[in-house]
Write a protein that holds these residues in place. Structure first.
Motif, PDB file in Angstrom:
ATOM      1  N   GLY A   1      -1.760  -7.531   6.186  1.00 32.96           N
ATOM      2  CA  GLY A   1      -2.572  -6.352   5.891  1.00 32.96           C
ATOM      3  C   GLY A   1      -1.888  -5.301   5.056  1.00 32.96           C
ATOM      4  O   GLY A   1      -2.433  -4.217   4.841  1.00 32.96           O
TER       5      GLY A   1
ATOM      6  N   ASN B   1      -9.297 -10.320   1.999  1.00 31.67           N
ATOM      7  CA  ASN B   1      -9.081  -9.090   2.763  1.00 31.67           C
ATOM      8  C   ASN B   1      -8.279  -9.369   4.026  1.00 31.67           C
ATOM      9  O   ASN B   1      -8.365 -10.440   4.625  1.00 31.67           O
ATOM     10  CB  ASN B   1     -10.408  -8.426   3.125  1.00 31.67           C
ATOM     11  N   GLU B   2      -7.485  -8.386   4.397  1.00 30.00           N
ATOM     12  CA  GLU B   2      -6.756  -8.378   5.667  1.00 30.00           C
ATOM     13  C   GLU B   2      -6.807  -6.959   6.201  1.00 30.00           C
ATOM     14  O   GLU B   2      -6.369  -6.029   5.526  1.00 30.00           O
ATOM     15  CB  GLU B   2      -5.291  -8.788   5.475  1.00 30.00           C
ATOM     16  N   GLY B   3      -7.340  -6.828   7.405  1.00 39.01           N
ATOM     17  CA  GLY B   3      -7.450  -5.481   7.973  1.00 39.01           C
ATOM     18  C   GLY B   3      -8.303  -4.590   7.098  1.00 39.01           C
ATOM     19  O   GLY B   3      -9.427  -4.944   6.732  1.00 39.01           O
ATOM     20  N   ASN B   4      -7.760  -3.446   6.731  1.00 42.71           N
ATOM     21  CA  ASN B   4      -8.503  -2.496   5.915  1.00 42.71           C
ATOM     22  C   ASN B   4      -8.242  -2.648   4.420  1.00 42.71           C
ATOM     23  O   ASN B   4      -8.766  -1.874   3.615  1.00 42.71           O
ATOM     24  CB  ASN B   4      -8.154  -1.060   6.338  1.00 42.71           C
ATOM     25  N   GLU B   5      -7.430  -3.605   4.044  1.00 44.97           N
ATOM     26  CA  GLU B   5      -7.068  -3.786   2.637  1.00 44.97           C
ATOM     27  C   GLU B   5      -7.754  -5.024   2.060  1.00 44.97           C
ATOM     28  O   GLU B   5      -8.028  -5.991   2.785  1.00 44.97           O
ATOM     29  CB  GLU B   5      -5.556  -3.940   2.485  1.00 44.97           C
ATOM     30  N   LYS B   6      -8.011  -4.992   0.779  1.00 45.23           N
ATOM     31  CA  LYS B   6      -8.588  -6.157   0.117  1.00 45.23           C
ATOM     32  C   LYS B   6      -8.143  -6.212  -1.335  1.00 45.23           C
ATOM     33  O   LYS B   6      -7.817  -5.198  -1.955  1.00 45.23           O
ATOM     34  CB  LYS B   6     -10.112  -6.145   0.198  1.00 45.23           C
TER      35      LYS B   6
END
Length: 395
Positions: free
Chosen positions: A324, A359-364
């Motif tokens: 993330g 995407n991972e968590g709040n990131e993409k």
């Protein structure tokens, strides 16, 4: 989403072989639930009677034509669009029986015979092409009619008969004994632009052509004009059917269309860390030493490169996700490997999974991000991932 704790066997769409997931250095994940969602959401923009063509050419924009086609048909698509005869044959050999329109031009006797044998539906772009089809069908003693779709050029300046000549063109095809007109259609050149001037002109030309055809007494069972952008733009472009490609894969043709429907990206690209090391200040990284370490750094080598579809022009100009967290790629992208600066992450280990796109968590990181950096379009990015990366279907 697959996690690094999972250890299961998956199927490769690309090759039909079975792989142990944990042995893969890199792969493409295809979220078929997202694909289904996108088709359901786009269908909400249409009248119930409007047909939905899922465009699955170019191996479904790199997503795997057979599995995408099956999911699309279960989710509300009525028929399929491909670019070439072999693409259509692949779907027939997979047992798919719905109408399949070949969007590209076909002209040789061999192509005509393959179309007939596989019950495909060709696009007819000119009077000359129509006569070739008629002659071949006569030669092989075809005892039925072949459904064909007539393409008009209303401003794309690619395939199709000029819209102003539509009357003579349609009359000719209607007179040929072995051909049955399944539809008349055209293609929009600028539907993804906020400036609707050209699109509106093409729309008017298409309506004019339709009126001409009706005035000569020929009934056309299906009219279609809208691509993804046209489908999202306005329902006046929908006619009897829409042809949706990019949008079913979760991408908007243009920023100004993002509020029209809720789309989810279908494709993610993952790879594994294969080696972790420390380099000293002043060390050059990769071919040509296009990156020189400004301090002592910890770097990770990842088993994916330009032979897999990562553009080399992104060298020193892309990020990936680990746990993330966004980290930069450094040095020249090589055929099979990329290097990352993981100095900000203390516990990166070999075999750790890296998200190249997704995407991972709040990131993409998206295909649109890459397209913007490369001055290209997301369509090209999606189609670029090579088939030595197995496609892994997830739900």
């Amino acid at each position: 989403m697959l996690s690094h704790e999972q250890n299961k066997t998956v199927s490769s769409i690309a090759s039909g072989h079975t792989y142990d997931w944990v042995t893969q250095r890199a792969w493409v994940e295809i979220n078929l639930a997202a694909l289904a969602n996108n088709i359901v959401e786009i269908r909400k923009l249409l009248q119930p009677q409007t047909k939905f063509m899922a465009v699955v050419k170019a191996d479904a924009y790199g997503h795997g034509a057979v599995s995408v086609a099956r999911t699309a048909l279960k989710s509300g698509a009525n028929c399929l669009g491909v670019a070439t005869v072999p693409e259509g044959i692949q779907l027939r050999e997979a047992g798919i029986k719905v109408p399949i329109l070949i969007l590209g031009a076909t002209n040789t006797p061999e192509q005509v015979k393959a179309i007939v044998e596989n019950k495909l539906e060709p696009t007819i772009c000119s009077a000359k092409q129509a006569l070739i089809f008629s002659d071949v069908l006569e030669t092989i003693n075809f005892d039925s009619t072949l459904t064909v779709h007539l393409k008009l050029d209303t401003g794309m300046s690619r395939l199709g008969t000029n819209w102003q000549d539509c009357g003579e063109f349609v009359q000719l095809v209607a007179s040929l004994p072995h051909l049955n007109i399944g539809s008349v259609y055209s293609h929009l050149a600028t539907a993804d632009s906020p400036d609707k001037t050209v699109m509106d002109r093409q729309h008017r030309r298409f309506d004019s052509a339709i009126a001409t055809i009706k005035n000569i007494g020929i009934e056309i069972p299906c009219l279609h004009l809208a691509n993804s952008a046209g489908t999202l733009s306005h329902n006046s472009l929908h006619y009897d059917m829409v042809r949706v490609g990019l949008a079913i894969y979760g991408f908007y043709p243009s920023v100004h269309l993002q509020d029209t429907v809720d789309l989810q990206p279908v494709l993610q690209v993952k790879a594994r860390v294969t080696h972790v090391k420390t380099i000293e200040k002043g060390a050059g990284v990769s071919y040509g030493h296009k990156f020189i370490a400004s301090k002592k750094m910890r770097i990770a080598v990842v088993g994916i490169g330009y032979a897999d579809g990562i553009p080399r022009n992104l060298s020193n100009n892309m990020q990936v996700l680990i746990g993330g967290v966004k980290v930069p790629q450094i040095g020249a992208i090589t055929m099979d490997q990329i290097m990352l600066d993981v100095s900000s992450i203390s516990d990166v280990q070999e075999n750790e999974i890296v998200t190249i796109l997704g995407n991972e968590g709040n990131e993409k990181i998206t295909a649109e991000d890459w397209a913007h950096k490369l001055n290209t379009i997301s369509w090209e990015i999606l189609c670029s991932f090579k088939h030595r990366l197995p496609r892994i279907n997830i739900m």
